[in-house]
Design an enzyme around this catalytic site. Sequence first.
Site, PDB file in Angstrom:
ATOM      1  N   CYS A  52       0.846  -1.202   0.000  1.00  0.00           N
ATOM      2  CA  CYS A  52       0.000   0.000   0.000  1.00  0.00           C
ATOM      3  C   CYS A  52       0.885   1.258   0.000  1.00  0.00           C
ATOM      4  O   CYS A  52       1.833   1.345   0.771  1.00  0.00           O
ATOM      5  CB  CYS A  52      -0.902  -0.009   1.235  1.00  0.00           C
ATOM      6  SG  CYS A  52      -2.009   1.418   1.267  1.00  0.00           S
ATOM      7  N   CYS A  56       0.729   4.714   6.874  1.00  0.00           N
ATOM      8  CA  CYS A  56       0.126   4.567   8.210  1.00  0.00           C
ATOM      9  C   CYS A  56       1.105   3.787   9.117  1.00  0.00           C
ATOM     10  O   CYS A  56       1.424   2.631   8.824  1.00  0.00           O
ATOM     11  CB  CYS A  56      -1.201   3.832   8.099  1.00  0.00           C
ATOM     12  SG  CYS A  56      -2.257   4.474   6.777  1.00  0.00           S
ATOM     13  N   CYS A  59       0.484   0.148  10.290  1.00  0.00           N
ATOM     14  CA  CYS A  59      -0.045  -0.869   9.370  1.00  0.00           C
ATOM     15  C   CYS A  59       1.016  -1.748   8.712  1.00  0.00           C
ATOM     16  O   CYS A  59       1.925  -1.263   8.028  1.00  0.00           O
ATOM     17  CB  CYS A  59      -0.887  -0.191   8.292  1.00  0.00           C
ATOM     18  SG  CYS A  59      -1.733  -1.436   7.274  1.00  0.00           S
ATOM     19  N   CYS A  96     -16.676  -8.780   6.042  1.00  0.00           N
ATOM     20  CA  CYS A  96     -16.024  -7.518   5.694  1.00  0.00           C
ATOM     21  C   CYS A  96     -14.765  -7.776   4.866  1.00  0.00           C
ATOM     22  O   CYS A  96     -13.916  -8.576   5.260  1.00  0.00           O
ATOM     23  CB  CYS A  96     -15.684  -6.782   6.986  1.00  0.00           C
ATOM     24  SG  CYS A  96     -14.858  -5.230   6.685  1.00  0.00           S
ATOM     25  N   CYS A 128     -19.719  -5.661   4.090  1.00  0.00           N
ATOM     26  CA  CYS A 128     -18.987  -4.422   4.405  1.00  0.00           C
ATOM     27  C   CYS A 128     -17.669  -4.468   3.630  1.00  0.00           C
ATOM     28  O   CYS A 128     -17.094  -5.542   3.462  1.00  0.00           O
ATOM     29  CB  CYS A 128     -18.732  -4.380   5.914  1.00  0.00           C
ATOM     30  SG  CYS A 128     -17.690  -2.995   6.422  1.00  0.00           S
ATOM     31  N   CYS A 188     -19.257   2.887   8.730  1.00  0.00           N
ATOM     32  CA  CYS A 188     -18.509   2.235   9.806  1.00  0.00           C
ATOM     33  C   CYS A 188     -17.233   3.052   9.982  1.00  0.00           C
ATOM     34  O   CYS A 188     -16.391   3.095   9.080  1.00  0.00           O
ATOM     35  CB  CYS A 188     -18.190   0.797   9.403  1.00  0.00           C
ATOM     36  SG  CYS A 188     -17.088  -0.046  10.556  1.00  0.00           S
ATOM     37  N   ARG A 260     -17.772  -1.831  18.055  1.00  0.00           N
ATOM     38  CA  ARG A 260     -17.085  -3.094  17.776  1.00  0.00           C
ATOM     39  C   ARG A 260     -15.771  -3.202  18.557  1.00  0.00           C
ATOM     40  O   ARG A 260     -14.888  -2.349  18.400  1.00  0.00           O
ATOM     41  CB  ARG A 260     -16.805  -3.226  16.274  1.00  0.00           C
ATOM     42  CG  ARG A 260     -18.092  -3.213  15.464  1.00  0.00           C
ATOM     43  CD  ARG A 260     -17.869  -3.407  13.975  1.00  0.00           C
ATOM     44  NE  ARG A 260     -19.104  -3.121  13.268  1.00  0.00           N
ATOM     45  CZ  ARG A 260     -20.086  -3.992  13.031  1.00  0.00           C
ATOM     46  NH1 ARG A 260     -19.954  -5.245  13.412  1.00  0.00           N
ATOM     47  NH2 ARG A 260     -21.184  -3.616  12.404  1.00  0.00           N
TER      48      ARG A 260
END
Length: 321
Positions: A52, A56, A59, A96, A128, A188, A260
């Site tokens: 990616c 972040c 991550c 998801c 999702c 979400c 959640r």
Amino acid sequence: MIEMKVSLKKIKKLIASPLNDLVFKAQKVHKKNFKKSDVQLASLISIKTGSCPEDCKYCPQSAHYNVELKKENLIDLEKVKAAAIRAKKNGADRFCMGAAWKKLKDGNDLNLVVKMIKEIKSLNLEACVTLGTITQNQAKALKKAGLDAYNHNIDTSPEYYGEIISTRNFEERLDTIKNVREAGISVCCGGIIGMGESWHDRARMLEVIANLNPQPESVPINSLVPVPGTPLGNQKPIEPIELVRMIATARIILPKSRIRLSAGRKNLSNETQILCLLSGANSIFYGDSLLTTANNDMENDKKLISSFKEVDEKINNNIHL
Ligand code: SAM
Ligand code: DTB
Ligand code: SF4
């Protein structure tokens, strides 16, 4: 409709209140708004893993860090179908799909994701996705495919955001959330604790989420999973009670949202998890893995939910006295 602003002052007061008062208040709100012991089980799959372009710091999928990870291009429909069937058999309610993208591309990627959503819906599961930034038209196409919810986290406070991610800004996150909302998809949106942020940042993160209008239907509260090779790989774990405080506060200020109890459950005892459920969390990620990291054992989770239901019943019926 009059917009009710949830003030930072109120959030800070709640978060810092004596734990028994906070949990008691959260339980009252919870019982008023949800059927007792309703815990949604959501399964996750990574449909595109690693490489990616975003940075972040938490991550493992960022191309900026050297993490041991099996990278994978967008997987095929059959794999998703098999995973969804398995999740359903194991008792999941929601499925998801996450992709390590900065933004969704029109053409092949969008078309395949649309097919995946249709497949999930044909199994009668809530669908999702979390695919990075999306445009208004893409949101409309996902809605048309039958998508129920789009996950797009703000992750932390606007002030701390730059410490965690430099390749995009906070406002861009809010733009995608707006596109999702306007397309009629449920939102979400949550964040992560344990990244070195202050209590002020945690309260600010909740303030932004609670003042989205309408409020998100779903709010994942993740605890950092420190992955070796990421800049936060050596971060000290949070105290479990800090998570309980976040969840209980979220429950009070987001009375109708599904809160959640998300990443990071592997480091929590069963008792802490039950306390989180008693404090207003009403969903867990369920299945062998999260996106790229391990999740709790499914058999243990089934036992956990049934002990929670037992405790909750006792509280409801006052037979603990
Ligand atoms: N790339 C998309 C995006 O960032 O919106 C979707 C996938 S991304 C992995 C989904 C969310 O997972 C992130 O927003 C973050 O909140 C959470 N996450 C990722 N790595 C994590 C970690 N190590 N610990 C806790 N939560 C994490
Ligand atoms: C969310 O807030 N947490 C989930 C889901 N939304 C997509 C993802 C957690 C990822 C944890 C790290 C990993 O397994 O890669
Ligand atoms: Fe990419 Fe999402 Fe991971 Fe950030 S959180 S590096 S955008 S996959």
